[in-house]
Design a protein around this motif. Structure first.
Motif, PDB file in Angstrom:
ATOM      1  N   TYR A 181      -3.704  -5.448  -5.933  1.00 47.43           N
ATOM      2  CA  TYR A 181      -3.959  -5.005  -4.554  1.00 47.43           C
ATOM      3  C   TYR A 181      -2.985  -5.660  -3.568  1.00 47.43           C
ATOM      4  CZ  TYR A 181      -8.115  -3.453  -6.927  1.00 47.43           C
ATOM      5  OH  TYR A 181      -8.964  -2.839  -7.816  1.00 47.43           O
ATOM      6  N   PRO A 182      -1.913  -4.947  -3.184  1.00 48.95           N
ATOM      7  CA  PRO A 182      -0.945  -5.526  -2.236  1.00 48.95           C
ATOM      8  C   PRO A 182      -1.593  -5.930  -0.908  1.00 48.95           C
ATOM      9  CG  PRO A 182      -0.058  -3.546  -3.244  1.00 48.95           C
ATOM     10  CD  PRO A 182      -1.483  -3.640  -3.685  1.00 48.95           C
ATOM     11  N   GLU A 183      -2.723  -5.294  -0.566  1.00 49.79           N
ATOM     12  CA  GLU A 183      -3.397  -5.679   0.682  1.00 49.79           C
ATOM     13  C   GLU A 183      -4.718  -6.400   0.381  1.00 49.79           C
ATOM     14  OE1 GLU A 183      -2.785  -2.853   4.004  1.00 49.79           O
ATOM     15  OE2 GLU A 183      -1.965  -1.555   2.446  1.00 49.79           O
ATOM     16  N   ASP A 216       3.111   0.884   3.419  1.00 50.60           N
ATOM     17  CA  ASP A 216       4.181   0.063   3.976  1.00 50.60           C
ATOM     18  C   ASP A 216       4.776  -0.735   2.814  1.00 50.60           C
ATOM     19  OD1 ASP A 216       5.749  -1.805   5.176  1.00 50.60           O
ATOM     20  OD2 ASP A 216       4.222  -2.527   6.586  1.00 50.60           O
ATOM     21  N   ASN A 217       6.010  -0.408   2.462  1.00 45.29           N
ATOM     22  CA  ASN A 217       6.621  -1.063   1.296  1.00 45.29           C
ATOM     23  C   ASN A 217       6.692  -2.577   1.427  1.00 45.29           C
ATOM     24  OD1 ASN A 217       6.919   1.360   0.076  1.00 45.29           O
ATOM     25  ND2 ASN A 217       9.138   1.499   0.304  1.00 45.29           N
ATOM     26  N   ILE A 236       5.021  -4.514 -12.275  1.00 43.62           N
ATOM     27  CA  ILE A 236       4.036  -4.205 -11.221  1.00 43.62           C
ATOM     28  C   ILE A 236       4.385  -2.820 -10.680  1.00 43.62           C
ATOM     29  CG2 ILE A 236       3.026  -4.934  -9.035  1.00 43.62           C
ATOM     30  CD1 ILE A 236       3.861  -7.829  -9.749  1.00 43.62           C
ATOM     31  N   ILE A 237       3.631  -1.839 -11.115  1.00 43.37           N
ATOM     32  CA  ILE A 237       3.938  -0.434 -10.795  1.00 43.37           C
ATOM     33  C   ILE A 237       3.323  -0.078  -9.439  1.00 43.37           C
ATOM     34  CG2 ILE A 237       3.561   1.954 -11.551  1.00 43.37           C
ATOM     35  CD1 ILE A 237       3.476   0.940 -14.448  1.00 43.37           C
ATOM     36  N   PRO A 238       4.163   0.319  -8.469  1.00 47.78           N
ATOM     37  CA  PRO A 238       3.611   0.644  -7.148  1.00 47.78           C
ATOM     38  C   PRO A 238       2.893   1.997  -7.136  1.00 47.78           C
ATOM     39  CG  PRO A 238       5.986   1.021  -7.186  1.00 47.78           C
ATOM     40  CD  PRO A 238       5.631   0.443  -8.520  1.00 47.78           C
ATOM     41  N   GLY A 239       1.773   2.059  -6.444  1.00 46.34           N
ATOM     42  CA  GLY A 239       0.996   3.301  -6.330  1.00 46.34           C
ATOM     43  C   GLY A 239       1.231   3.949  -4.971  1.00 46.34           C
ATOM     44  N   GLU A 291      13.105   3.904  -1.323  1.00 51.61           N
ATOM     45  CA  GLU A 291      13.319   2.463  -1.167  1.00 51.61           C
ATOM     46  C   GLU A 291      12.844   1.706  -2.411  1.00 51.61           C
ATOM     47  OE1 GLU A 291      12.722  -1.042   2.172  1.00 51.61           O
ATOM     48  OE2 GLU A 291      11.172   0.483   1.987  1.00 51.61           O
ATOM     49  N   LEU A 292      11.708   2.136  -2.956  1.00 56.40           N
ATOM     50  CA  LEU A 292      11.169   1.464  -4.148  1.00 56.40           C
ATOM     51  C   LEU A 292      12.104   1.660  -5.335  1.00 56.40           C
ATOM     52  CD1 LEU A 292       7.436   2.483  -3.661  1.00 56.40           C
ATOM     53  CD2 LEU A 292       8.295   0.138  -3.666  1.00 56.40           C
TER      54      LEU A 292
END
Ligand code: FAD
Length: 319
Positions: A181-183, A216-217, A236-239, A291-292
């Motif tokens: 959870y990035p946030e 927000d990247n 770490i795969i971004p969703g 960007e990712l």
């Protein structure tokens, strides 16, 4: 094939997506409708979510309420088998703690192994609607880390019933994904605590992380940095989820506990119609994805939420 093998063999950034089983009473054709257009881009794997039971109350003739258990979106395992059969693509079922005891989990893993499924995304699951916090089933798992341990035990030939233990067994070999959870997860008192428990899942044998959606990247990059400094070295795969309606400006934060940048909120609020909102969502997700991808992420994971059209546009622009 394992998700980690797909990643290791890839020469460029990959993409995957997550689909939901159709609502009870609907047809598997709904799934094929979502997937067919996306097959053109040859995704290496597709996730299928798991939805636990819900309780409804039905009024009986005598006026008393009777509690009934319903599964609104059954069929995760069947859909995985159908995907592998129809498209020859790896399907990743989500497996949760909620509603399962250890025996049921072991049986589910045996089914997955017999079907030739190599990957599982391990999750705790959310509290059911009628409960304020998460309760595990008797003899079930309270946290995802315990479920990761059970899968790893089976990978080592250790069944619940010790008599069955196989020495030097290579019978099961599941590649294990987990959530990050990035946030921050909504129950965690702070990011440090959430990272501490994320690391426990990794130490228990998780092979990759898929993140909750973010808009927000910077949140993702900062999360990855913190993970790396905690010694978490797995992918770490971004969703990513494109906004597709004005309503989502409120429903996504309240459901997933995330922030939407003001710039995006303003653009969506000012949009004159649904079509424009849809386009804004696609454009934003394309910028995030570019960007990712350029930063070198191994895979970008898209949340379809039953809407293939916007994901098609994004993937076409990126891959
Ligand atoms: P955990 O890793 O168990 O963490 C839950 C909370 O407990 C966190 O706050 C953590 O910091 C804390 N914690 C962990 N271990 C301990 C410990 N030992 N002691 C104290 N605190 C601890 N839900 C579904 O029902 N079906 C799905 O298919 C599904 N798919 C998902 C896919 C992704 C990519 C993501 C990000 C989420 C998904 N979810 C799904 C939602 C998920 O089940 C919820 O977010 C759930 O609330 C937490 O799951 P988890 O696996 O992260 O839990």
């Amino acid at each position: 094939m394992k998700v980690t093998d797909h990643i290791n063999l890839a020469k460029k950034s990959l993409f995957s997506f997550e689909i939901l089983p159709p609502l009870r009473g609907h047809d598997i054709k709904d799934i094929f409708y979502t997937l067919d257009p996306l097959m053109e881009f040859k995704p290496p794997f597709i996730d299928v979510t798991y939805h636990r039971e819900e309780f409804i109350y039905v009024e009986k003739d005598n006026g008393l309420l009777q509690r009934r258990t319903i599964f609104k979106r059954p069929g995760t395992v069947g859909i995985c088998a159908a995907i592998m059969n129809k498209y020859g693509i790896d399907a990743v079922p989500h497996l949760i703690c909620g509603g399962f005891n250890r025996q049921m989990t072991e049986n589910a893993l045996i089914d997955l192994n017999f079907l030739g499924i190599d990957n599982v995304l391990i999750l705790r699951g959310d509290p059911i609607q009628s409960e304020k916090s998460f309760f595990s089933k008797k003899n079930g798992h309270k946290y995802a880390v315990e479920l990761v341990e059970q899968v790893q035990n089976l990978n080592k030939g250790k069944y619940i019933d010790k008599i069955l233990e196989k020495k030097n067994s290579d019978f099961f070999d599941f590649c294990i994904g987990i959530a990050g959870y990035p946030e921050k997860h909504f129950e965690a008192p702070n990011m440090e605590s959430d990272l501490f428990f994320l690391k426990k899942k990794v130490d228990a044998g998780a092979n990759y992380i898929v993140t909750q959606m973010f808009f927000d990247n910077k949140k993702y990059f900062s999360f990855v940095k913190k993970c790396r400094s905690e010694g978490i070295s797995i992918p770490i795969i971004p969703g990513i989820k494109p906004i597709s309606s004005k309503k989502q400006l409120n429903s996504l934060p309240s459901r997933f506990y995330l922030n939407i940048p003001n710039e995006l909120v303003k653009e969506v609020e000012q949009a004159k119609n649904k079509k424009i909102v849809f386009k804004i969502g696609i454009e934003w997700a394309i910028q995030q994805s570019k960007e990712l991808r350029d930063s070198g992420v191994e895979v970008i994971h898209y949340y379809t939420m039953d809407k293939p059209e916007n994901i098609y546009e994004i993937v076409k622009a990126i891959y």
